[in-house]
Each structure stands twice: as C-alpha cells, then as structure tokens.
Design an enzyme around this catalytic site. Sequence first.
Site, mmCIF file in Angstrom:
data_model
loop_
_atom_site.group_PDB
_atom_site.id
_atom_site.type_symbol
_atom_site.label_atom_id
_atom_site.label_comp_id
_atom_site.label_asym_id
_atom_site.label_seq_id
_atom_site.Cartn_x
_atom_site.Cartn_y
_atom_site.Cartn_z
ATOM 1 N N ILE A 47 -76.620 -21.051 -8.527
ATOM 2 C CA ILE A 47 -75.690 -20.889 -7.418
ATOM 3 C C ILE A 47 -74.423 -20.179 -7.867
ATOM 4 O O ILE A 47 -73.874 -19.337 -7.149
ATOM 5 C CB ILE A 47 -75.374 -22.266 -6.806
ATOM 6 C CG1 ILE A 47 -76.624 -22.829 -6.122
ATOM 7 C CG2 ILE A 47 -74.219 -22.172 -5.810
ATOM 8 C CD1 ILE A 47 -76.528 -24.286 -5.766
ATOM 9 N N TYR A 196 -76.614 -38.109 -13.419
ATOM 10 C CA TYR A 196 -76.244 -36.807 -12.847
ATOM 11 C C TYR A 196 -75.544 -36.998 -11.504
ATOM 12 O O TYR A 196 -74.489 -36.412 -11.253
ATOM 13 C CB TYR A 196 -77.485 -35.937 -12.665
ATOM 14 C CG TYR A 196 -77.179 -34.644 -11.937
ATOM 15 C CD1 TYR A 196 -76.546 -33.589 -12.595
ATOM 16 C CD2 TYR A 196 -77.497 -34.481 -10.591
ATOM 17 C CE1 TYR A 196 -76.241 -32.418 -11.927
ATOM 18 C CE2 TYR A 196 -77.203 -33.311 -9.920
ATOM 19 C CZ TYR A 196 -76.572 -32.284 -10.598
ATOM 20 O OH TYR A 196 -76.256 -31.120 -9.921
ATOM 21 N N LYS A 200 -71.630 -35.933 -10.415
ATOM 22 C CA LYS A 200 -71.245 -35.095 -9.280
ATOM 23 C C LYS A 200 -70.345 -35.873 -8.323
ATOM 24 O O LYS A 200 -69.395 -35.316 -7.747
ATOM 25 C CB LYS A 200 -72.488 -34.596 -8.554
ATOM 26 C CG LYS A 200 -73.398 -33.719 -9.395
ATOM 27 C CD LYS A 200 -72.673 -32.503 -9.975
ATOM 28 C CE LYS A 200 -72.317 -31.478 -8.916
ATOM 29 N NZ LYS A 200 -71.734 -30.238 -9.509
#
Length: 327
Positions: A47, A196, A200
């Site tokens: 991204i 993870y 975030k």
Amino acid sequence: MTAPSGSSAPSASSSASRSAAAPPWDVARPPRADGRVFLVTGGNAGIGYFVVEQLAASGAEVVLGSRDPARAQAAMASVRGRVPGARVRAVRMDLADPLSLPAAVAELRTERLDAAVLNAGIALDHPPRRESADGNELMFATNHLGHFALTAHLMPLLAAAPAARVVTMGSIAARSERLDAADPQSAHDYRPKRAYGRSKLAQMSFALELDRRLRAAGSPVSSLIAHPGGALDSLTPSRPLVHTRSAGARLLGLPAGAVLQGKDAGAWPAVRAVLDPAAHGGEIWGPRVLGLRGRPRSEPVWPLLTGHTDAAWLWELSAALTGVTPV
C-alpha cells in the site's frame, strides 16, 4: 475519536455535512500539491508504494522511508515510469532502531514537511516471538514505537509547515483486539496475529491521542487515521519492478473482488487524508463499502478507540521506551 475530556473530535454528522458540501472526490485526479513535501514510511512496497505513486501524481515531492535501499530504488523507478516528472527520493529508515531515526530525519534535507504518512509495518505470521535490538517485541517496536519516535523527531519540520498532517495507517485487524496494560508487548501470551492487531491498535490510539495533544498545545499540525479496508495482492495491479500479479493469481482473486480490493485502492484513504482540504484532525478515513472496499470517506471513529485511559498509559509507556515524546 469520541473525544476525551478537553477535546472535541469531529462527529459523524459534521463529517457527513462537509462531504455533502464538498465536490465529489476523484481518486484518479486528487488536488494538486505542487511545492509540498510528503514522507511515506514503507513506501517501497504494498500500500505504501501506491500512496507514493498517487501523491507523486499530485505534483508534490515525495520521500520514501525504507529499510532497503535497493527496493526503494526499484519503487522510485516504477513511480517515475508511471508519473511523468515525478519528484521522488528515498531515505534509509529503520523504525525498529529508534537510535537511527534522528540521522534519517536529518537526511530529509528539507526545511518543512507538509505530511508524514506512517505506513511502514511488519506482520509476523508464525511464531516465535521476536525482539528488536533494544528488547521490544518486534511488531510493537516497528509498527508503533518506531512511528511514535519518528513523529517526535519530525515535529519541528511538521510545525514549520502551514498546516501539516500526520496520517497513520491503521488496519481492520485492530478491530477485534484490545490493548493490555499488563502485557503490552505480548511477553506472556504471544500470538502472532493478535500481536499484530494490537500493534496496529496502538498506532491508531496514538494517532488520536496525538491529535488531542496537538490541539491542546495550539499546534498547526493535525493527526488523522486512514485504513485500507481489505486489500489483497491478488487484486492489486502489477508494477513489474515492485509487484507482479500472475494471471492465475488474478483469476483466484476475482471472487474476493466483490467485497475486497487491491492495494492501489487501499491507498486511497491515506491519499485523501493527506490532500483533502476538508479533512480534519481526529478523523478516520476508510473505504466506503462496509469499510472494506470502495472510494474513501470519513467514517465514525471505532468505539474501541474512544478510551482516554488506554491512550494515556500507552503514550507514557511509549515515551519511556523511546526516550522522546512528540508533544
């Protein structure tokens, strides 16, 4: 963010009224940004690469922050091949090594920074738990602590711009997680996907707390969140120097295209959070369709991000672990 005491985050209704009054956002033709300077961490792949490509098309100068100089060079060559006159350059940046960040920021060689897109990150799909050189769990260290420290070092450059923005790349992986003050780095019960998601979530909590503190300090800098929804490699167009999608992968990804999207579209919310004059600090930008795919829009702040207590202890922990504070 449903704002903690002392701040006022934009409401869903105010965001909607602004969107209704503004002209339709064209993802293929974002506003021009000539003369502005943007930094995108992790801009060499995924991204982040498409954020760089799309911001470069606006006429801005875009700096790629990357751990890998060779991959950064390939990404810049790809951008230049697709965007005539693109102004892109790279700076080596290792977010897992906070002691290296002041030198990386000095290498930006700019008097001001109009936006920083905090996109870089790692995901460990399998055990075992790994640590950075200074002893922090690697995903927490890279995805959150590195960006916390980087923002602190960037703040003088951001404050020198008329209305700079810090755009943090969140993830729908954070929706199902909660921060754990007793075990913030998963030292006692490590599960890769959960770690993870928590990293975030920590990034996103930091982004909203950062905006609250910036506004309290009267800073011209604002902080926003963007998330890409569900972005898959199999739905992402090829960029031969960066990413190649085979015909087989394309066919396998077609069914998922009904609800998910490619990483090129996953970049749209971050690009809009950087460039849209109507975007404001404290907002989250994500895909329009169920938060998973489609054109970018401002969406209601997720309930799990409204806790001031979590944001406050996370900020203090991050400052203690990095030795710096952005505000």
